[in-house]
Design an enzyme around this catalytic site. Structure first.
Site, PDB file in Angstrom:
ATOM      1  N   GLU A  46       0.965  -1.297   0.085  1.00 57.29           N
ATOM      2  CA  GLU A  46      -0.052   0.009  -0.026  1.00 57.29           C
ATOM      3  C   GLU A  46       0.814   1.097   0.015  1.00 57.29           C
ATOM      4  O   GLU A  46       0.586   1.899  -0.777  1.00 57.29           O
ATOM      5  CB  GLU A  46      -1.045   0.129   1.295  1.00 57.29           C
TER       6      GLU A  46
ATOM      7  N   ARG B 248      -3.131   7.896   5.186  1.00 52.10           N
ATOM      8  CA  ARG B 248      -2.869   6.726   5.801  1.00 52.10           C
ATOM      9  C   ARG B 248      -3.261   6.594   7.412  1.00 52.10           C
ATOM     10  O   ARG B 248      -3.279   5.520   7.827  1.00 52.10           O
ATOM     11  CB  ARG B 248      -1.465   6.065   5.469  1.00 52.10           C
TER      12      ARG B 248
ATOM     13  N   ARG C 103       2.293   2.770  -3.223  1.00 51.97           N
ATOM     14  CA  ARG C 103       1.398   3.176  -4.158  1.00 51.97           C
ATOM     15  C   ARG C 103       1.589   4.843  -4.233  1.00 51.97           C
ATOM     16  O   ARG C 103       1.254   5.399  -5.065  1.00 51.97           O
ATOM     17  CB  ARG C 103       0.067   3.084  -3.832  1.00 51.97           C
ATOM     18  N   HIS C 104       2.387   5.456  -3.374  1.00 51.77           N
ATOM     19  CA  HIS C 104       2.402   6.828  -3.318  1.00 51.77           C
ATOM     20  C   HIS C 104       3.721   7.139  -3.796  1.00 51.77           C
ATOM     21  O   HIS C 104       4.837   6.673  -3.494  1.00 51.77           O
ATOM     22  CB  HIS C 104       2.563   7.186  -1.733  1.00 51.77           C
TER      23      HIS C 104
HETATM   24  C1  LIG Z   1      -8.158   4.477   2.491  1.00 52.86           C
HETATM   25  C2  LIG Z   1      -7.543   3.778   1.116  1.00 52.86           C
HETATM   26  C3  LIG Z   1      -8.119   2.752   0.238  1.00 52.86           C
HETATM   27  C4  LIG Z   1      -7.751   2.540  -0.852  1.00 52.86           C
HETATM   28  N1  LIG Z   1      -8.169   1.497  -1.780  1.00 52.86           N
HETATM   29  C5  LIG Z   1      -7.571   1.422  -3.117  1.00 52.86           C
HETATM   30  C6  LIG Z   1      -8.118   0.095  -3.688  1.00 52.86           C
HETATM   31  O1  LIG Z   1      -9.203  -0.511  -3.265  1.00 52.86           O
HETATM   32  N2  LIG Z   1      -7.293   0.040  -4.859  1.00 52.86           N
HETATM   33  C7  LIG Z   1      -6.436   0.462  -5.294  1.00 52.86           C
HETATM   34  O2  LIG Z   1      -5.930   0.251  -6.305  1.00 52.86           O
HETATM   35  N3  LIG Z   1      -5.841   1.579  -4.440  1.00 52.86           N
HETATM   36  C8  LIG Z   1      -6.580   1.850  -3.446  1.00 52.86           C
HETATM   37  N4  LIG Z   1      -5.877   2.871  -2.669  1.00 52.86           N
HETATM   38  C9  LIG Z   1      -4.716   3.388  -3.333  1.00 52.86           C
HETATM   39  C10 LIG Z   1      -5.214   4.884  -3.613  1.00 52.86           C
HETATM   40  O3  LIG Z   1      -5.961   4.705  -4.871  1.00 52.86           O
HETATM   41  C11 LIG Z   1      -3.792   5.501  -4.138  1.00 52.86           C
HETATM   42  O4  LIG Z   1      -2.977   4.990  -5.283  1.00 52.86           O
HETATM   43  C12 LIG Z   1      -2.806   5.699  -3.184  1.00 52.86           C
HETATM   44  O5  LIG Z   1      -3.449   6.200  -1.877  1.00 52.86           O
HETATM   45  C13 LIG Z   1      -1.706   6.783  -3.659  1.00 52.86           C
HETATM   46  O6  LIG Z   1      -2.412   8.140  -3.442  1.00 52.86           O
HETATM   47  P1  LIG Z   1      -2.176   9.086  -4.723  1.00 52.86           P
HETATM   48  O7  LIG Z   1      -2.817   8.811  -5.733  1.00 52.86           O
HETATM   49  O8  LIG Z   1      -2.596  10.467  -4.000  1.00 52.86           O
HETATM   50  O9  LIG Z   1      -0.661   9.161  -5.306  1.00 52.86           O
HETATM   51  P2  LIG Z   1       0.758   9.790  -4.679  1.00 52.86           P
HETATM   52  O10 LIG Z   1       1.788   9.173  -5.564  1.00 52.86           O
HETATM   53  O11 LIG Z   1       0.849   9.925  -3.152  1.00 52.86           O
HETATM   54  O12 LIG Z   1       0.542  11.472  -5.148  1.00 52.86           O
HETATM   55  C14 LIG Z   1       0.068  12.588  -4.375  1.00 52.86           C
HETATM   56  C15 LIG Z   1      -0.633  13.404  -5.263  1.00 52.86           C
HETATM   57  O13 LIG Z   1       0.090  14.008  -6.486  1.00 52.86           O
HETATM   58  C16 LIG Z   1      -0.740  13.795  -7.517  1.00 52.86           C
HETATM   59  N5  LIG Z   1      -0.331  12.668  -8.437  1.00 52.86           N
HETATM   60  C17 LIG Z   1       0.542  11.741  -8.409  1.00 52.86           C
HETATM   61  N6  LIG Z   1       0.597  11.066  -9.506  1.00 52.86           N
HETATM   62  C18 LIG Z   1      -0.175  11.700 -10.388  1.00 52.86           C
HETATM   63  C19 LIG Z   1      -0.385  11.285 -11.897  1.00 52.86           C
HETATM   64  N7  LIG Z   1       0.237  10.480 -12.357  1.00 52.86           N
HETATM   65  N8  LIG Z   1      -1.053  12.157 -12.650  1.00 52.86           N
HETATM   66  C20 LIG Z   1      -1.602  13.164 -12.024  1.00 52.86           C
HETATM   67  N9  LIG Z   1      -1.604  13.738 -10.376  1.00 52.86           N
HETATM   68  C21 LIG Z   1      -0.589  12.778  -9.598  1.00 52.86           C
HETATM   69  C22 LIG Z   1      -2.027  13.834  -7.014  1.00 52.86           C
HETATM   70  O14 LIG Z   1      -2.728  14.684  -6.866  1.00 52.86           O
HETATM   71  C23 LIG Z   1      -1.704  12.818  -5.847  1.00 52.86           C
HETATM   72  O15 LIG Z   1      -3.121  12.743  -5.012  1.00 52.86           O
HETATM   73  C24 LIG Z   1      -6.553   3.222  -1.359  1.00 52.86           C
HETATM   74  C25 LIG Z   1      -6.098   4.207  -0.694  1.00 52.86           C
HETATM   75  C26 LIG Z   1      -6.418   4.553   0.729  1.00 52.86           C
HETATM   76  C27 LIG Z   1      -5.788   5.751   1.436  1.00 52.86           C
END
Ligand SMILES: Cc1cc2nc3c(=O)[nH]c(=O)nc-3n(C[C@H](O)[C@H](O)[C@H](O)COP(=O)(O)OP(=O)(O)OC[C@H]3O[C@@H](n4cnc5c(N)ncnc54)[C@H](O)[C@@H]3O)c2cc1C
Length: 289
Positions: free
Chosen positions: A128, A239, A131-132
């Site tokens: 998890e 998180r 994914r950030h």
């Molecule tokens: C409670 C919870 C439940 C979740 N459930 C699921 C699930 O069921 N399935 C699943 O696949 N994932 C799930 N996730 C993961 C979620 O979808 C995100 O992938 C993850 O939290 C990373 O966050 P982020 O997308 O904000 O990316 P980060 O890399 O943290 O990016 C920070 C910010 O930068 C910007 N950014 C980053 N990359 C890009 C880009 N390529 N294009 C445009 N803007 C960008 C966005 O504004 C983003 O919010 C969950 C997350 C949480 C917290």
């Protein structure tokens, strides 16, 4: 105001099943790096402006104990060349950075980076966390290179206070460790070719990359994580939210504790909130800067 001294690690105890399989019950968090700031080098830049602007006195302002806040403040002030006597002094840095955070000018926070080692975290947690992507960097223990000697597991919070779930967990990780050893031995016997260090590493890799297939999500996955302050704030907000998974919420709560000890001006606006199930969430009015 904190930040001057290096925060102590938040270590995690290692337990063992009666058969000796090691496991941990929470994340250990160690701060490995934070910014180091030296402003003296700005003297030539400041002196190059007209003396009437008074920029040279910028360096006489007593420094903040927190290098991250100091760095972000300098970066913000260079944006408008607010370096003269009417600038915000370091004594008002908390208000200055608070205004930046409130107004969403988060790019200035990207200058300060913090690196932590996380251990006692499961493979599902790191899956998890990674994914950030924006502003984050990861180096995670490789299950292709590591064998049974370093294999450890992580007990989920839900299993820790339920005798039956705890017993099932211990039995499961004993079995996983044993199955892993048996499978690695069997794979090793099947691939007994080559000699020398390189051949031995290659052979070990081929054995372990196949043997790891049976390891559960509750296998420990130590990871070094670097993030800039803007990215860390986003990760903590996402998180440590009440809807986040409990293991990662608790681990990121510990990361936040270290970061806020390092720099209360950059991370001090998160508030703890006790949830109905007794666990804690963190909230801020500015989750995305
Ligand atoms: C409670 C919870 C439940 C979740 N459930 C699921 C699930 O069921 N399935 C699943 O696949 N994932 C799930 N996730 C993961 C979620 O979808 C995100 O992938 C993850 O939290 C990373 O966050 P982020 O997308 O904000 O990316 P980060 O890399 O943290 O990016 C920070 C910010 O930068 C910007 N950014 C980053 N990359 C890009 C880009 N390529 N294009 C445009 N803007 C960008 C966005 O504004 C983003 O919010 C969950 C997350 C949480 C917290």
């Amino acid at each position: 105001v904190g930040g001057a001294s290096w925060p102590e690690p938040l270590d995690a105890e290692v337990f063992r099943t009666p058969r000796g399989t090691p496991y941990l019950r929470q994340a250990g968090v160690v701060l490995l790096a934070r910014p180091e700031v030296r402003l003296e080098g700005m003297a030539g830049f400041l002196d190059g402006f007209g003396a009437e602007l008074g920029f040279a006195a910028y360096l006489q302002d007593p420094r903040l104990p927190m290098p991250g806040a100091q760095l972000c403040k300098v970066a913000g002030q260079v944006c408008y060349l607010s370096l003269g006597p009417r600038r915000t002094p370091n004594a008002a840095a908390q208000e200055y950075l608070g205004r930046l955070i409130e107004s969403g000018h988060g790019s200035v926070l990207e200058h300060a980076t913090y690196t932590v080692l996380l251990y006692g975290v499961s493979r599902s947690l790191t899956h998890e966390l990674v994914r950030h992507r924006a502003g984050m960097a990861y180096s995670q223990a490789s299950q292709r290179y590591l064998g049974g000697a370093t294999l450890r597991f992580v007990e989920r919070p839900e299993f820790q206070h339920d005798a039956e779930l705890h017993a099932l967990f211990e039995a499961r990780i004993d079995r996983a460790a044993e199955d892993y050893r048996a499978l690695a031995e069997r794979l090793d016997a099947a691939r007994a070719e080559g000699s020398g260090a390189a051949a031995s590493t290659e052979r070990r890799k081929r054995v372990q990359q196949a043997a790891r297939a049976l390891l559960p999500n509750e296998t420990e996955a130590p990871i070094v994580v670097t993030g800039n302050a803007r990215a860390w704030r986003h990760v903590i907000a996402a998180r440590c939210d009440e809807h986040a998974e409990p293991e990662i919420r608790r681990a990121m709560g510990r990361v936040h504790a270290l970061l806020v000890a390092c720099d209360p001006f950059l991370f001090g606006d998160f508030r703890a909130e006790r949830l109905a199930d007794g666990t804690v969430a963190l909230r801020t009015a500015h989750p995305k800067v």
